[in-house]
Design a protein around this motif. Structure first.
Motif, PDB file in Angstrom:
ATOM      1  N   ALA A   1       4.936  31.918 -31.612  1.00 15.56           N
ATOM      2  CA  ALA A   1       5.134  30.465 -31.582  1.00 15.56           C
ATOM      3  C   ALA A   1       6.546  30.027 -31.932  1.00 15.56           C
ATOM      4  CB  ALA A   1       4.150  29.802 -32.555  1.00 15.56           C
TER       5      ALA A   1
ATOM      6  N   GLU B   1      12.143  24.450 -30.668  1.00 16.14           N
ATOM      7  CA  GLU B   1      12.642  23.414 -29.753  1.00 16.14           C
ATOM      8  C   GLU B   1      12.396  22.016 -30.298  1.00 16.14           C
ATOM      9  OE1 GLU B   1      10.772  24.006 -26.016  1.00 16.14           O
ATOM     10  OE2 GLU B   1      11.843  25.882 -25.569  1.00 16.14           O
ATOM     11  N   ARG B   2      11.501  21.900 -31.311  1.00 19.31           N
ATOM     12  CA  ARG B   2      11.092  20.578 -31.794  1.00 19.31           C
ATOM     13  C   ARG B   2      11.288  20.382 -33.294  1.00 19.31           C
ATOM     14  NH1 ARG B   2       5.331  19.944 -28.482  1.00 19.31           N
ATOM     15  NH2 ARG B   2       5.981  21.140 -26.647  1.00 19.31           N
TER      16      ARG B   2
ATOM     17  N   ALA C   1       8.897  28.148 -29.217  1.00 17.35           N
ATOM     18  CA  ALA C   1       8.417  26.813 -28.854  1.00 17.35           C
ATOM     19  C   ALA C   1       8.563  25.837 -30.017  1.00 17.35           C
ATOM     20  CB  ALA C   1       6.962  26.894 -28.407  1.00 17.35           C
TER      21      ALA C   1
ATOM     22  N   LEU D   1       1.191  23.467 -31.251  1.00 15.83           N
ATOM     23  CA  LEU D   1       2.191  22.465 -30.899  1.00 15.83           C
ATOM     24  C   LEU D   1       1.578  21.067 -30.889  1.00 15.83           C
ATOM     25  CD1 LEU D   1       4.016  24.364 -27.999  1.00 15.83           C
ATOM     26  CD2 LEU D   1       4.909  23.920 -30.297  1.00 15.83           C
TER      27      LEU D   1
ATOM     28  N   VAL E   1      -0.941  28.840 -29.404  1.00 12.21           N
ATOM     29  CA  VAL E   1       0.366  28.176 -29.468  1.00 12.21           C
ATOM     30  C   VAL E   1       0.313  26.745 -28.928  1.00 12.21           C
ATOM     31  CG1 VAL E   1       2.776  28.245 -28.706  1.00 12.21           C
ATOM     32  CG2 VAL E   1       1.662  30.337 -29.516  1.00 12.21           C
ATOM     33  N   PRO E   2      -0.298  26.478 -27.758  1.00  5.78           N
ATOM     34  CA  PRO E   2      -0.389  25.082 -27.314  1.00  5.78           C
ATOM     35  C   PRO E   2      -1.135  24.182 -28.308  1.00  5.78           C
ATOM     36  CG  PRO E   2      -0.859  26.565 -25.495  1.00  5.78           C
ATOM     37  CD  PRO E   2      -0.817  27.407 -26.728  1.00  5.78           C
TER      38      PRO E   2
END
Length: 298
Positions: free
Chosen positions: A68, A74-75, A71, A288, A284-285
């Motif tokens: 993870a 990135e945030r 991803a 997020l 992971v989705p």
């Protein structure tokens, strides 16, 4: 689990996640009065919220969270570290959840971070809850994944944890000596890069960096954790990722926890207790989404 079965399982997992070449580098950080642990600090976008990732029992920060990291980075600013008695985490005379919770605040102090969202997996979720209870001014939000809020409810659970706790207590001093010897044989820093197709080798190395004696003591201590009395007092934004095929943490207990925390959002995935790695394409989705739900409410 035997070494051959462990190796086979890790090879299966290596085929199911991206065969990345490396993970971000970290450093050993001294926490005054507490000890030293391995910390990874990924900057993320300017002004992004800070996310502290807390791993599960018998794991390391890298092994639990590496699918993870790209991803999330990135945030968020992403911080992860090895918890006490795991990997290159703090060695102490005994293991306690409260000490782990205080370690979270100490890591934030060492990095100059006033507040952070705590995202925890299993044991890491327990530590996140304890950190939010003990340091509500430092924990701005919670993301709880495959997490229990208590362990001893049914008679079989009480029998298991009481017996395990008694065993752990009886062998406590011996366990600590063995853990110290084990830790002394580890390379000072973990491997962060590997060749193509060698992800399974790296993962097995990470898995083996935590002593079985440590895991015994951790399970013995964590089995006594119970947040029932204060769970409903938590006020920070919270998201709960529920693993609906979990055989380690009962699904109904994960759901109970989500309903007891005011305003918590629920994120379901059809996956088992090792979803963070073995079913990363599902986890992971959801992670997020859960982090985003909490960040939006800060």
């Amino acid at each position: 689990m035997t070494n051959s079965r462990s190796t086979a399982a890790l090879r299966r997992f290596a085929r199911r996640v991206p065969d990345i070449a490396e993970v971000p580098g970290g450093q050993l950080v001294e926490l005054p009065g507490r000890g030293r642990t391995y910390v990874v600090d990924i900057a993320g976008p300017v002004g992004a919220p800070t996310l502290v990732l807390l791993h599960g029992t018998g794991c390391t920060a890298y092994l639990n969270w590496f699918p993870a990291l790209a991803a999330l980075a990135e945030r968020y600013r992403v911080i992860l570290f090895d918890q006490r008695w795991h990997g290159r985490g703090i060695r102490s005379a005994r293991f306690s959840v409260d000490d782990c919770a205080d370690d979270v605040a100490a890591v934030l102090d060492a990095l100059g971070v006033p507040q952070a969202i705590c995202a925890g997996y299993s044991l890491g979720g327990v530590v996140s809850l304890a950190a939010a209870h003990r340091h509500p001014d430092r924990v701005s939000g919670l993301v709880l994944c495959a997490t229990p809020y208590r362990f001893q409810e049914k008679w079989r659970e009480r029998a298991f944890h009481q017996a395990f706790g008694a065993f752990a207590a009886a062998f406590g001093p011996y366990s600590f000596r063995r853990i110290e010897q084990f830790a002394g044989r580890l390379p000072e820093l973990p491997e962060i890069a590997w060749g193509p197709g060698r992800l399974d080798r790296w993962a097995l190395t990470e898995l083996r960096s935590t002593s079985g004696w440590a895991i015994t003591q951790v399970i013995g201590e964590v089995g006594r954790f119970d947040a029932t009395e204060w769970l409903s007092t938590l006020k920070m934004p919270t998201a709960v990722v529920i693993t609906t095929r979990d055989r380690a943490i009962p699904v109904y207990r994960q759901l109970e926890m989500a309903t007891m925390i005011p305003g918590a959002s629920i994120h379901l995935i059809k996956a088992g207790h090792t979803a963070c790695v073995l079913e990363a394409e599902l986890f992971v989705p959801a992670l997020l989404e859960a982090c985003g739900a909490v960040a939006a409410r800060l």
